[in-house]
Write a protein that holds these residues in place. Sequence first.
Motif, mmCIF file in Angstrom:
data_model
loop_
_atom_site.group_PDB
_atom_site.id
_atom_site.type_symbol
_atom_site.label_atom_id
_atom_site.label_comp_id
_atom_site.label_asym_id
_atom_site.label_seq_id
_atom_site.Cartn_x
_atom_site.Cartn_y
_atom_site.Cartn_z
ATOM 1 N N PRO A 71 -18.404 -47.140 40.268
ATOM 2 C CA PRO A 71 -18.727 -48.126 39.271
ATOM 3 C C PRO A 71 -19.836 -48.235 38.538
ATOM 4 O O PRO A 71 -19.900 -48.598 37.197
ATOM 5 C CB PRO A 71 -18.271 -49.580 39.768
ATOM 6 C CG PRO A 71 -17.524 -49.169 41.107
ATOM 7 C CD PRO A 71 -18.198 -47.755 41.501
ATOM 8 N N ASN A 72 -20.948 -47.872 38.860
ATOM 9 C CA ASN A 72 -22.224 -47.534 38.245
ATOM 10 C C ASN A 72 -22.127 -46.408 37.171
ATOM 11 O O ASN A 72 -22.605 -46.609 36.221
ATOM 12 C CB ASN A 72 -23.339 -47.190 39.183
ATOM 13 C CG ASN A 72 -23.735 -48.287 40.181
ATOM 14 O OD1 ASN A 72 -23.475 -49.443 39.864
ATOM 15 N ND2 ASN A 72 -23.940 -48.136 41.529
ATOM 16 N N ALA A 73 -21.276 -45.572 37.264
ATOM 17 C CA ALA A 73 -20.953 -44.336 36.477
ATOM 18 C C ALA A 73 -20.399 -45.007 34.777
ATOM 19 O O ALA A 73 -20.705 -44.892 33.984
ATOM 20 C CB ALA A 73 -20.216 -43.440 36.881
ATOM 21 N N VAL A 74 -19.491 -45.959 35.375
ATOM 22 C CA VAL A 74 -18.606 -46.395 34.312
ATOM 23 C C VAL A 74 -19.728 -47.583 33.654
ATOM 24 O O VAL A 74 -19.661 -47.782 32.388
ATOM 25 C CB VAL A 74 -17.305 -47.135 34.828
ATOM 26 C CG1 VAL A 74 -16.656 -47.897 33.746
ATOM 27 C CG2 VAL A 74 -16.513 -46.084 35.275
ATOM 28 N N ARG A 75 -20.403 -48.283 34.180
ATOM 29 C CA ARG A 75 -21.371 -49.462 33.951
ATOM 30 C C ARG A 75 -22.045 -48.679 33.001
ATOM 31 O O ARG A 75 -22.597 -49.328 31.810
ATOM 32 C CB ARG A 75 -21.933 -50.042 34.995
ATOM 33 C CG ARG A 75 -22.578 -51.368 34.308
ATOM 34 C CD ARG A 75 -23.273 -52.286 35.722
ATOM 35 N NE ARG A 75 -21.965 -52.868 36.429
ATOM 36 C CZ ARG A 75 -21.396 -52.621 37.795
ATOM 37 N NH1 ARG A 75 -22.008 -51.615 38.268
ATOM 38 N NH2 ARG A 75 -20.460 -52.932 37.978
ATOM 39 N N SER A 76 -22.672 -47.623 33.439
ATOM 40 C CA SER A 76 -23.745 -46.718 32.480
ATOM 41 C C SER A 76 -23.182 -46.241 31.262
ATOM 42 O O SER A 76 -23.794 -46.348 30.103
ATOM 43 C CB SER A 76 -24.392 -45.705 33.218
ATOM 44 O OG SER A 76 -25.116 -45.941 34.416
ATOM 45 N N ALA A 77 -21.896 -45.908 31.245
ATOM 46 C CA ALA A 77 -21.240 -45.393 29.994
ATOM 47 C C ALA A 77 -20.975 -46.660 29.057
ATOM 48 O O ALA A 77 -21.227 -46.368 28.143
ATOM 49 C CB ALA A 77 -19.792 -44.941 30.475
ATOM 50 N N TYR A 78 -20.649 -47.728 29.582
ATOM 51 C CA TYR A 78 -20.130 -48.860 28.787
ATOM 52 C C TYR A 78 -21.945 -49.332 28.168
ATOM 53 O O TYR A 78 -21.886 -49.645 27.131
ATOM 54 C CB TYR A 78 -19.690 -50.052 29.545
ATOM 55 C CG TYR A 78 -18.334 -50.112 29.940
ATOM 56 C CD1 TYR A 78 -17.543 -49.043 29.588
ATOM 57 C CD2 TYR A 78 -17.791 -51.166 30.123
ATOM 58 C CE1 TYR A 78 -16.198 -48.931 29.880
ATOM 59 C CE2 TYR A 78 -16.292 -51.325 30.545
ATOM 60 C CZ TYR A 78 -15.459 -50.166 30.343
ATOM 61 O OH TYR A 78 -14.255 -50.139 30.507
ATOM 62 N N GLU A 79 -22.877 -49.510 29.015
ATOM 63 C CA GLU A 79 -24.156 -49.852 28.369
ATOM 64 C C GLU A 79 -24.598 -48.943 27.335
ATOM 65 O O GLU A 79 -25.104 -49.122 26.299
ATOM 66 C CB GLU A 79 -25.063 -49.781 29.571
ATOM 67 C CG GLU A 79 -24.937 -50.925 30.637
ATOM 68 C CD GLU A 79 -25.704 -50.994 31.771
ATOM 69 O OE1 GLU A 79 -26.604 -50.220 31.942
ATOM 70 O OE2 GLU A 79 -25.599 -51.953 32.547
ATOM 71 N N ARG A 80 -24.260 -47.536 27.464
ATOM 72 C CA ARG A 80 -24.472 -46.623 26.414
ATOM 73 C C ARG A 80 -23.938 -47.002 25.079
ATOM 74 O O ARG A 80 -24.570 -46.841 23.931
ATOM 75 C CB ARG A 80 -24.199 -45.352 26.857
ATOM 76 C CG ARG A 80 -24.567 -44.254 25.721
ATOM 77 C CD ARG A 80 -23.981 -42.966 26.200
ATOM 78 N NE ARG A 80 -23.744 -42.069 25.123
ATOM 79 C CZ ARG A 80 -23.254 -40.820 25.099
ATOM 80 N NH1 ARG A 80 -23.068 -40.365 25.983
ATOM 81 N NH2 ARG A 80 -22.987 -40.268 23.725
ATOM 82 N N LEU A 81 -22.697 -47.234 25.432
ATOM 83 C CA LEU A 81 -21.630 -47.637 24.043
ATOM 84 C C LEU A 81 -22.294 -48.969 23.532
ATOM 85 O O LEU A 81 -22.081 -49.142 22.414
ATOM 86 C CB LEU A 81 -20.455 -47.524 24.523
ATOM 87 C CG LEU A 81 -19.645 -46.165 25.041
ATOM 88 C CD1 LEU A 81 -18.315 -46.357 25.399
ATOM 89 C CD2 LEU A 81 -19.869 -45.280 23.801
ATOM 90 N N VAL A 82 -22.669 -49.737 24.265
ATOM 91 C CA VAL A 82 -23.218 -51.027 23.791
ATOM 92 C C VAL A 82 -24.527 -50.680 22.953
ATOM 93 O O VAL A 82 -24.630 -51.246 21.856
ATOM 94 C CB VAL A 82 -23.451 -52.126 24.946
ATOM 95 C CG1 VAL A 82 -24.566 -53.242 24.304
ATOM 96 C CG2 VAL A 82 -22.164 -52.703 25.503
ATOM 97 N N ALA A 83 -25.306 -49.824 23.318
ATOM 98 C CA ALA A 83 -26.529 -49.545 22.789
ATOM 99 C C ALA A 83 -26.287 -48.872 21.270
ATOM 100 O O ALA A 83 -27.130 -48.814 20.555
ATOM 101 C CB ALA A 83 -27.444 -48.784 23.571
ATOM 102 N N GLN A 84 -25.145 -48.139 21.524
ATOM 103 C CA GLN A 84 -24.850 -47.305 20.121
ATOM 104 C C GLN A 84 -23.920 -48.477 19.072
ATOM 105 O O GLN A 84 -23.781 -48.040 18.210
ATOM 106 C CB GLN A 84 -23.931 -46.335 20.540
ATOM 107 C CG GLN A 84 -24.580 -45.164 21.187
ATOM 108 C CD GLN A 84 -23.721 -43.999 21.631
ATOM 109 O OE1 GLN A 84 -22.635 -44.160 21.740
ATOM 110 N NE2 GLN A 84 -24.606 -42.930 21.924
ATOM 111 N N GLY A 85 -23.620 -49.482 19.670
ATOM 112 C CA GLY A 85 -22.940 -50.394 18.811
ATOM 113 C C GLY A 85 -21.424 -50.144 18.796
ATOM 114 O O GLY A 85 -20.789 -50.890 18.021
ATOM 115 N N VAL A 86 -20.922 -49.521 19.688
ATOM 116 C CA VAL A 86 -19.584 -49.213 19.904
ATOM 117 C C VAL A 86 -18.801 -50.361 20.616
ATOM 118 O O VAL A 86 -17.678 -50.713 20.351
ATOM 119 C CB VAL A 86 -19.370 -47.879 20.486
ATOM 120 C CG1 VAL A 86 -17.705 -47.645 20.794
ATOM 121 C CG2 VAL A 86 -19.882 -46.494 19.597
#
Length: 82
Positions: free
Chosen positions: A49-64
Amino acid sequence: MIPLTSRQAGPVWDQVAGGLERLVRAGAFLPGEMLPSPKELAWQMVLNPNAVRSAYERLVAQGVLEQDEHAAYRVAERSEET
C-alpha cells in the motif's frame, strides 16, 4: 488495469503513477471521479500500500489527482488545455 514490469527502470510506485496518469489522460477516469483507496488498489494489484500511496501523492503534487479532507483521492478538475 496498470501493467507493471520488472524490466522497467525505477521503483514500482513510479510505474503505478505513470500508469494512472495515462489512464486519467485517456479519460478512463473522469474529473471528480474517486479512485480506489491506496489500500484497495494495492490489494487488487498485489502491491505494498505504501507504493500506491506514493504514486497517488506524486500525482497530487503534479495536479493530476486531488486529496480531500477524508483522505480520499479524486481526479483533479481539468482546466481548458490550450
